[in-house]
Design a protein around this motif. Structure first.
Motif, PDB file in Angstrom:
ATOM      1  N   UNK A 156     -74.532  -6.874  28.547  1.00 19.61           N
ATOM      2  CA  UNK A 156     -73.633  -8.016  28.689  1.00 19.61           C
ATOM      3  C   UNK A 156     -72.188  -7.549  28.741  1.00 19.61           C
ATOM      4  N   UNK A 157     -71.849  -6.619  27.866  1.00 21.95           N
ATOM      5  CA  UNK A 157     -70.492  -6.123  27.755  1.00 21.95           C
ATOM      6  C   UNK A 157     -70.213  -5.083  28.832  1.00 21.95           C
ATOM      7  N   UNK A 158     -68.951  -4.938  29.215  1.00 20.05           N
ATOM      8  CA  UNK A 158     -68.569  -3.906  30.172  1.00 20.05           C
ATOM      9  C   UNK A 158     -68.591  -2.543  29.492  1.00 20.05           C
ATOM     10  N   UNK A 159     -68.827  -1.503  30.263  1.00 24.65           N
ATOM     11  CA  UNK A 159     -68.918  -0.159  29.708  1.00 24.65           C
ATOM     12  C   UNK A 159     -67.513   0.399  29.470  1.00 24.65           C
ATOM     13  N   UNK A 183     -81.511 -10.351  25.141  1.00 26.99           N
ATOM     14  CA  UNK A 183     -80.288 -10.843  25.789  1.00 26.99           C
ATOM     15  C   UNK A 183     -80.560 -11.198  27.244  1.00 26.99           C
ATOM     16  N   UNK A 184     -81.410 -10.412  27.901  1.00 28.12           N
ATOM     17  CA  UNK A 184     -81.762 -10.693  29.291  1.00 28.12           C
ATOM     18  C   UNK A 184     -82.544 -11.996  29.416  1.00 28.12           C
ATOM     19  N   UNK A 185     -83.319 -12.303  28.392  1.00 31.44           N
ATOM     20  CA  UNK A 185     -84.118 -13.534  28.405  1.00 31.44           C
ATOM     21  C   UNK A 185     -83.330 -14.751  27.960  1.00 31.44           C
ATOM     22  N   UNK A 186     -82.124 -14.530  27.431  1.00 30.19           N
ATOM     23  CA  UNK A 186     -81.291 -15.642  26.942  1.00 30.19           C
ATOM     24  C   UNK A 186     -79.922 -15.590  27.620  1.00 30.19           C
ATOM     25  N   UNK A 202     -72.072 -15.102  23.175  1.00 23.88           N
ATOM     26  CA  UNK A 202     -72.186 -13.895  22.350  1.00 23.88           C
ATOM     27  C   UNK A 202     -71.105 -12.884  22.696  1.00 23.88           C
ATOM     28  N   UNK A 203     -70.786 -12.775  23.976  1.00 22.03           N
ATOM     29  CA  UNK A 203     -69.722 -11.856  24.384  1.00 22.03           C
ATOM     30  C   UNK A 203     -68.373 -12.322  23.850  1.00 22.03           C
TER      31      UNK A 203
END
Length: 215
Positions: free
Chosen positions: A106-109, A27-30, A37-38
């Motif tokens: 990506x998503x919030x905690x 995900x960090x690389x894309x 996605x989110x």
């Protein structure tokens, strides 16, 4: 232990944390894909609602058993989701964002009381697959593809470990399947009476579109 919580929580990072970080590193690389996605991880659940409606629409041209199974799909999903919520409270697995705060997320905690195992999103998706499979295998196959995508997005955005997704499927499929079978056995006669009564326009197709093939 979750910071600020008096309730001990299970740390699932020891199970497949490395696989989780493999996905989140992807995900960090894309990052160009992160927003889509989110968005999909939540909005994609609407696809399963659409498939439920499609199952109901197709069942109108079939018999009482098919219509009972069509009406059972959302019930089966709710039952499976409720079961997952019980398991979630019992297991009390802390979210990856708290166990592995340095991972790319990506998503919030979510709140500390919102536990990870099993995945509620994947539970709903997998339950839809199981219930639709009894009704219409073609729709069930379509739902399976979208359920796999849904499960992957839950890990991609950092909301769940892979075992959260797998565990939700292992829980949801038998629960939803058993619920649909039980409703088919007990409610088919009642659905038949409703189809012959005031709800016929909703539960059965008109003669012009084809009579039911079974009762």
């Amino acid at each position: 232990m979750v910071a600020g919580s008096a309730v001990p929580a299970f740390d699932g990072s020891h199970i497949d944390g490395s696989l989780f970080t493999t996905v989140t590193d992807f995900a960090s690389d894309t990052t160009w894909l992160n927003g889509a996605m989110e968005w999909w991880t939540n909005a994609g659940l609407r696809v399963f609602a659409i498939l439920m409606v499609a199952g109901w629409w197709r069942a109108r041209r079939r018999g009482n058993t098919a219509m009972t199974l069509a009406l059972a799909v959302p019930v089966a999903v709710v039952v499976a989701f409720a079961a997952a919520e019980v398991v979630k409270k019992v297991v009390g697995e802390v979210r990856p964002c708290r166990s592995m705060p340095h991972a790319f997320l990506v998503d919030t905690c979510p709140a500390p009381s919102d536990y990870a195992f099993p995945s509620g999103h994947t539970t709903a998706a997998a339950a839809t697959v199981a219930a639709l499979f009894l009704l219409d295998r073609r729709l069930g196959a379509i739902a399976t593809v979208f359920a796999a995508i849904e499960g992957f997005t839950r890990v991609y955005v950092g909301a769940h470990y892979p075992h959260d997704v797998l565990g939700s499927a292992l829980l949801a499929v038998p629960v939803a399947y058993a619920t649909s079978v039980a409703l088919r056995r007990t409610l088919t006669p009642a659905v038949g009476r409703l189809r012959d009564g005031a709800l016929r326009p909703v539960l059965a197709a008109s003669a012009a579109t084809g009579a039911p093939i079974d009762r």
